[in-house]
Design an enzyme around this catalytic site. Structure first.
Site, PDB file in Angstrom:
ATOM      1  N   GLU A 246       0.860  -1.177   0.000  1.00 54.77           N
ATOM      2  CA  GLU A 246       0.000   0.000   0.000  1.00 54.77           C
ATOM      3  C   GLU A 246       0.897   1.227   0.000  1.00 54.77           C
ATOM      4  O   GLU A 246       1.527   1.549   1.004  1.00 54.77           O
ATOM      5  CB  GLU A 246      -0.909  -0.008   1.239  1.00 54.77           C
ATOM      6  CG  GLU A 246      -1.845  -1.206   1.317  1.00 54.77           C
ATOM      7  CD  GLU A 246      -2.885  -1.207   0.216  1.00 54.77           C
ATOM      8  OE1 GLU A 246      -3.050  -0.162  -0.458  1.00 54.77           O
ATOM      9  OE2 GLU A 246      -3.536  -2.240   0.018  1.00 54.77           O
TER      10      GLU A 246
ATOM     11  N   CYS B 226      -1.593   9.458   2.668  1.00 57.85           N
ATOM     12  CA  CYS B 226      -1.296   8.914   1.339  1.00 57.85           C
ATOM     13  C   CYS B 226      -2.412   9.197   0.350  1.00 57.85           C
ATOM     14  O   CYS B 226      -2.199   9.157  -0.861  1.00 57.85           O
ATOM     15  CB  CYS B 226      -1.000   7.427   1.427  1.00 57.85           C
ATOM     16  SG  CYS B 226      -2.323   6.462   2.192  1.00 57.85           S
TER      17      CYS B 226
END
Length: 469
Positions: free
Chosen positions: A210, A244
């Site tokens: 991720e 993010c």
């Protein structure tokens, strides 16, 4: 003190003994995890404030409640997720049981990140436990207070024979990765992900990565600028931009930019007051190293700072900052910013926007602000990203029913809700056959003949109706 290999061997012995397989055991561990979060909420909030000066409001939303909601959702759905999934059959398999069985992988490693240090370690762990695995958690050492708290709490609430926490820096992680795992789940940067993939290749270990990326936000001219500015500012400067999925840069026309900047300035003043540095609602940069990197990026940029720009090294503070007149080769466009700096680039058409996005790495998230559904759908259909949200930012990743993950340079694999359960499960194809229809089965035995082949192809076809049975 146990070595890494001793910890993993202990967990593997537990797994092979079948301890984690029963639904009731998984459910009890998830319930214990829920109790851990609820009983230690203030300690968790204190650690997050120590690491990132996270406002209580933001910490509860993005660290506490996201974990609690994930646990409730998983506990409620666990039984149905564990059920075999029966598949369509043909005439040749009409009397057989044909299904997909979800099985745990074994001992899995979860490497967390520092920007949301609690939930990015715990949410993958929920999926791993739900799937019946034993887990090694490696929290980020950069968020040291949260790392220590996780290491203290996990052994008190979860079975120490099934779950372990390993602390330490990069060298500790490298040493840990020398051991064999059945799955590695990593949240972090592309550079570290590449090194993990290389190590994992030794044992052909499956990996979920991720990552982040430069998440674009396209603002179309037909939009409520005041509302767009509030939603954009909140999504960008939440956690001081250290997300993010935060909008990394804005694409809009010059006219839209001219209207957006004062709207952003007003929204930020409403959020944080005339002196944002004194606001208790604004996080700080996680470390002096990260602060130095961000301030250097700002110095290198040839864009014009129109909002913010102030910083203080001692307190690791950087004001919410907006930069205009940014070109595609600007320093702010070379890599993910991961801080409270928002560059605005001008594009004069929807086609130019789509081309700009498609000429770069596929982002983790893509945002479009527009009143016109045709514009939203056009961008959705002609681009690729891990996630997509119109007329807002970051909120899509709070919904457990949606898969969370990247594509291309922003990562691969998914989690949250059932998607985490699936990531940490092996989907085993099962066919349970009896001894019936042996005459039909004899069609496949030598000596081979064309008429037998014709009958066999007919019985094996999914187009064949099974009603005659």
């Amino acid at each position: 003190m146990e070595t890494h290999s001793q910890i993993i061997d202990r967990l593997r012995s537990t797994f092979r003994a079948g301890v984690t397989l029963p639904e009731q055991f998984r459910r009890s561990q998830l319930s214990n995890l829920l109790r851990m979060v609820q009983e230690n909420e203030q300690q968790i909030l204190d650690a997050l404030h120590k690491d990132l000066a996270k406002p209580r409001f933001e910490a509860i939303l993005s660290e506490i409640d996201i974990v609690i909601n994930e646990l409730h959702y998983t506990i409620s759905n666990l039984r149905s997720w564990m059920q075999p999934e029966y598949v369509s059959k043909n005439l040749a398999t009409k009397l057989d049981d044909c299904f997909v069985r979800r099985e745990p992988l074994g001992v899995v490693l979860i490497i967390g990140a520092w920007n949301y240090p609690f939930q990015l370690s715990l949410v993958p762990t929920i999926g791993a436990i739900a799937a019946g695995n034993c887990v090694v958690i490696k929290p980020s050492e950069i968020s040291a207070a949260t790392e220590c708290l996780i290491a203290e709490l996990i052994p008190k609430y979860l079975s120490q024979e099934c779950c372990a926490v390993v602390c330490g820096g990069p060298e500790e992680t490298k040493a840990l990765l020398k051991n064999r795992f059945d799955h590695i789940f990593f949240t972090g940067s592309q550079a570290v992900a590449r090194s993990i993939l290389q190590v994992a290749s030794v044992y052909l270990t499956p990996v979920t990565v991720e990552l982040g990326g430069k998440c674009p936000c396209f603002i179309h001219s037909h939009v409520n600028i005041a509302a767009a500015a509030h939603r954009l500012a909140w999504a960008k400067f939440f956690n001081a931009g250290q997300s993010c999925v935060a909008p990394d840069y804005v694409l809009c026309s010059q006219a839209t930019c001219d209207a957006l900047v004062p709207a952003l300035r007003k929204a930020l003043e409403e959020f944080y007051g005339n002196e944002p540095q004194t606001s208790c609602d604004l996080s700080r940069i996680v470390s002096h190293k990260h602060w130095n990197h961000l301030t250097e990026l700002l110095k290198k940029s040839k864009g014009k700072v129109v909002v913010g720009g102030e910083s203080d090294q001692e307190t690791k503070y950087i004001a919410p900052t907006v930069v205009v007149d940014v070109l595609e080769d600007d320093a702010l466009m070379e890599e993910e910013i991961f801080g409270p700096v928002l560059p605005i680039l001008t594009v004069e058409s929807l086609e130019e926007c789509i081309s700009f996005i498609n000429n770069r790495e596929k982002p983790l998230a893509l945002y479009v602000f527009s009143d016109e559904s045709s514009v939203v759908n056009n961008v959705l259909e002609k681009t690729s990203s891990g996630g997509f949200c119109s007329n807002d930012g970051i909120v899509y990743m709070t919904l457990p029913g949606l898969p969370f993950g990247g594509v291309g340079g922003s990562g691969f694999g998914h989690y949250h809700g059932r998607w985490g359960f699936e990531t940490f499960s092996h989907r085993r194809a099962c066919m349970l056959r009896g001894w019936g229809l042996e005459r039909l089965n004899s069609l496949r035995y030598p000596p081979y003949q064309d008429d037998k082949l014709g009958w066999l192809r007919w019985t094996a076809s999914l187009k064949t109706s099974c009603s005659i049975m």
